[in-house]
Design a protein around this motif. Structure first.
Motif, PDB file in Angstrom:
ATOM      1  N   LEU A  53      18.882  11.745 -15.004  1.00  0.00           N
ATOM      2  CA  LEU A  53      19.148  11.416 -16.394  1.00  0.00           C
ATOM      3  C   LEU A  53      18.775   9.894 -16.716  1.00  0.00           C
ATOM      4  N   SER A  54      18.859   9.055 -15.885  1.00  0.00           N
ATOM      5  CA  SER A  54      18.400   7.620 -15.934  1.00  0.00           C
ATOM      6  C   SER A  54      17.053   7.624 -16.292  1.00  0.00           C
ATOM      7  N   TYR A  55      16.430   8.432 -15.518  1.00  0.00           N
ATOM      8  CA  TYR A  55      14.901   8.643 -15.573  1.00  0.00           C
ATOM      9  C   TYR A  55      14.278   9.150 -16.957  1.00  0.00           C
ATOM     10  N   VAL A  89      10.801  13.573  -3.247  1.00  0.00           N
ATOM     11  CA  VAL A  89      10.450  13.047  -4.718  1.00  0.00           C
ATOM     12  C   VAL A  89      11.530  11.724  -4.787  1.00  0.00           C
ATOM     13  N   ILE A  90      11.423  10.611  -5.130  1.00  0.00           N
ATOM     14  CA  ILE A  90      12.329   9.888  -5.421  1.00  0.00           C
ATOM     15  C   ILE A  90      12.252   9.512  -6.803  1.00  0.00           C
ATOM     16  N   PHE A  91      13.423   9.438  -7.457  1.00  0.00           N
ATOM     17  CA  PHE A  91      13.491   9.018  -8.895  1.00  0.00           C
ATOM     18  C   PHE A  91      14.177   7.560  -8.685  1.00  0.00           C
ATOM     19  N   GLU A 210       3.227  10.836 -15.105  1.00  0.00           N
ATOM     20  CA  GLU A 210       3.899  10.466 -13.790  1.00  0.00           C
ATOM     21  C   GLU A 210       4.898  11.571 -13.833  1.00  0.00           C
ATOM     22  N   LEU A 211       5.682  11.839 -14.868  1.00  0.00           N
ATOM     23  CA  LEU A 211       6.430  13.000 -15.043  1.00  0.00           C
ATOM     24  C   LEU A 211       5.885  14.478 -14.194  1.00  0.00           C
ATOM     25  N   SER A 212       4.842  14.922 -14.820  1.00  0.00           N
ATOM     26  CA  SER A 212       4.295  16.040 -14.383  1.00  0.00           C
ATOM     27  C   SER A 212       3.918  15.938 -12.897  1.00  0.00           C
ATOM     28  N   ASP A 213       3.482  14.786 -12.663  1.00  0.00           N
ATOM     29  CA  ASP A 213       3.075  14.626 -11.010  1.00  0.00           C
ATOM     30  C   ASP A 213       4.459  15.093 -10.294  1.00  0.00           C
ATOM     31  N   GLU A 217       5.105  17.891  -7.488  1.00  0.00           N
ATOM     32  CA  GLU A 217       5.427  17.531  -6.102  1.00  0.00           C
ATOM     33  C   GLU A 217       6.839  18.392  -5.640  1.00  0.00           C
ATOM     34  N   LEU A 218       7.699  18.304  -6.449  1.00  0.00           N
ATOM     35  CA  LEU A 218       8.881  18.933  -6.432  1.00  0.00           C
ATOM     36  C   LEU A 218       8.768  20.489  -6.116  1.00  0.00           C
ATOM     37  N   MET A 219       7.903  21.062  -7.027  1.00  0.00           N
ATOM     38  CA  MET A 219       7.843  22.520  -6.998  1.00  0.00           C
ATOM     39  C   MET A 219       6.917  23.007  -5.652  1.00  0.00           C
ATOM     40  N   LYS A 220       6.100  22.091  -5.274  1.00  0.00           N
ATOM     41  CA  LYS A 220       5.388  22.569  -4.099  1.00  0.00           C
ATOM     42  C   LYS A 220       6.317  22.256  -2.614  1.00  0.00           C
ATOM     43  N   PHE A 221       7.167  21.347  -2.901  1.00  0.00           N
ATOM     44  CA  PHE A 221       8.194  21.156  -1.817  1.00  0.00           C
ATOM     45  C   PHE A 221       8.991  22.600  -1.782  1.00  0.00           C
TER      46      PHE A 221
END
Ligand code: BDR
Ligand code: CA
Length: 324
Positions: A53-55, A89-91, A210-213, A217-221
């Motif tokens: 949410l912060s991001y 992924v680190i937010f 940056e968001l789509s990247d 990455e999340l989806m590949k994981f």
């Protein structure tokens, strides 16, 4: 008029996709976000919700839910969502505190104070909502319906017949499914058809922000843990199933989906079948229909809406606070 909604979630990779979609859809007035222990522990899912949410620049109350399922030990999905719950992924660190109210208290107060009945969107186990109904049964009258991702008419993903969100807390699911509140169930029957394929993923990659990247990455994981299922779908190992997104998308665009009204009960005891949603398509049981069970989605439109949402989400990150 916007639709007042509360999102109860356990982020969780696909939960984050569902949240993102909800943030950009201005039809929704998000009153509150509550967190479930599920994909990861309560501490981690609450942290993930706050940091995402912060991001995304969202000012919405996040209230922490119960630490454990109602009557059994928590089983998390670390193999699917990773140690943090959000893959590798680190937010950024959250820039606001969690609510001083518990999820149950916040749900109770928000629902009772809302002038309009609220839609509850549930994308994790149903522990908080089950506990809410036990503690404050009167809130049921103020809930328009629950859009729930969970269950399956045919074939599970935790056991041969049980889906994760119901499997983790079948007793809470049982309370909710017997509550009399209308339920729209996005079970695996529909969510396995709501997937991104390789070319969709490429399209998201090409957005190049940056968001789509991070999302890619999340989806590949997430894809790494894809299991064969009863659906025998083509591409099961490469498709990315956006389970939780269905529960949000249904609220804003119900026409993307098709389903049937059925009687659905939760198996809380079965030696082999605990956590199964028993969907009476055959109408062989003498009970009234209590759930709208989704089975079909217009995949192309669904994916297009999701990709549009990722593009629009950029404006939220660049400073535009959500119009609340
Ligand atoms: C559901 O289980 C969780 O791992 C996902 O976030 C989704 O809510 C799919 O079975
Ligand atoms: Ca989830």
């Amino acid at each position: 008029m916007r639709i007042p909604v509360i999102i109860d979630c356990d982020p969780g990779i696909d939960d984050v996709m569902a949240l993102l979609f909800a943030f950009v859809r201005t039809e929704l007035d998000i009153l509150l976000i509550t967190t479930e222990a599920g994909n990861q522990t309560q501490a981690k899912t609450t942290y993930n919700a706050r940091s995402f949410l912060s991001y995304m620049n969202q000012e919405i109350e996040v209230a922490r839910g119960l630490e454990q399922p109602l009557f059994q030990e928590l089983e998390v999905a670390e193999d699917v969502h990773g140690e943090s719950g959000l893959g590798d992924v680190i937010f950024p660190e959250p820039d606001f505190e969690e609510s001083s109210r518990s999820a149950i208290q916040a749900l109770y107060e928000r629902i009772t104070k809302s002038p309009e009945p609220v839609v509850l969107i549930a994308t994790g186990p149903l522990t908080n909502i089950g506990a809410l109904f036990l503690a404050h049964p009167e809130v049921k009258a103020k809930i328009r319906y629950i859009s729930f991702m969970g269950g399956a008419a045919v074939g599970g993903n935790m056991t041969p017949t049980a889906e994760f969100n119901v499997y983790v807390d079948p007793h809470a699911a049982d309370i909710v499914f017997r509550s009399g509140v209308p339920i729209v169930m996005s079970g695996l029957d529909v969510t396995h058809k709501a997937f991104l394929d390789e070319s969709d993923l490429k399209e998201i990659e090409e957005i190049g922000t940056e968001l789509s990247d991070r999302l890619v990455e999340l989806m590949k994981f997430y894809r790494r843990a894809a299991k064969q299922t009863a659906f025998h779908e083509e591409g099961f190992a490469t498709n990315i199933r956006l389970h939780d997104l269905c529960a949000v998308a249904y609220v804003v665009e119900p026409n993307l989906f098709q389903g049937d009204d059925c009687y659905v009960a939760i198996e809380t005891e079965g030696k082999l079948t605990k956590g199964t949603t028993v969907v009476d398509y055959t109408q062989s049981l003498p009970y009234p229909k209590n759930v709208h069970v989704l089975h079909t989605v217009k995949r192309k439109e669904f994916v297009d809406r999701f990709i549009e949402a990722i593009q629009k989400a950029e404006q939220l990150i660049k400073g535009g606070k959500r119009d609340v």
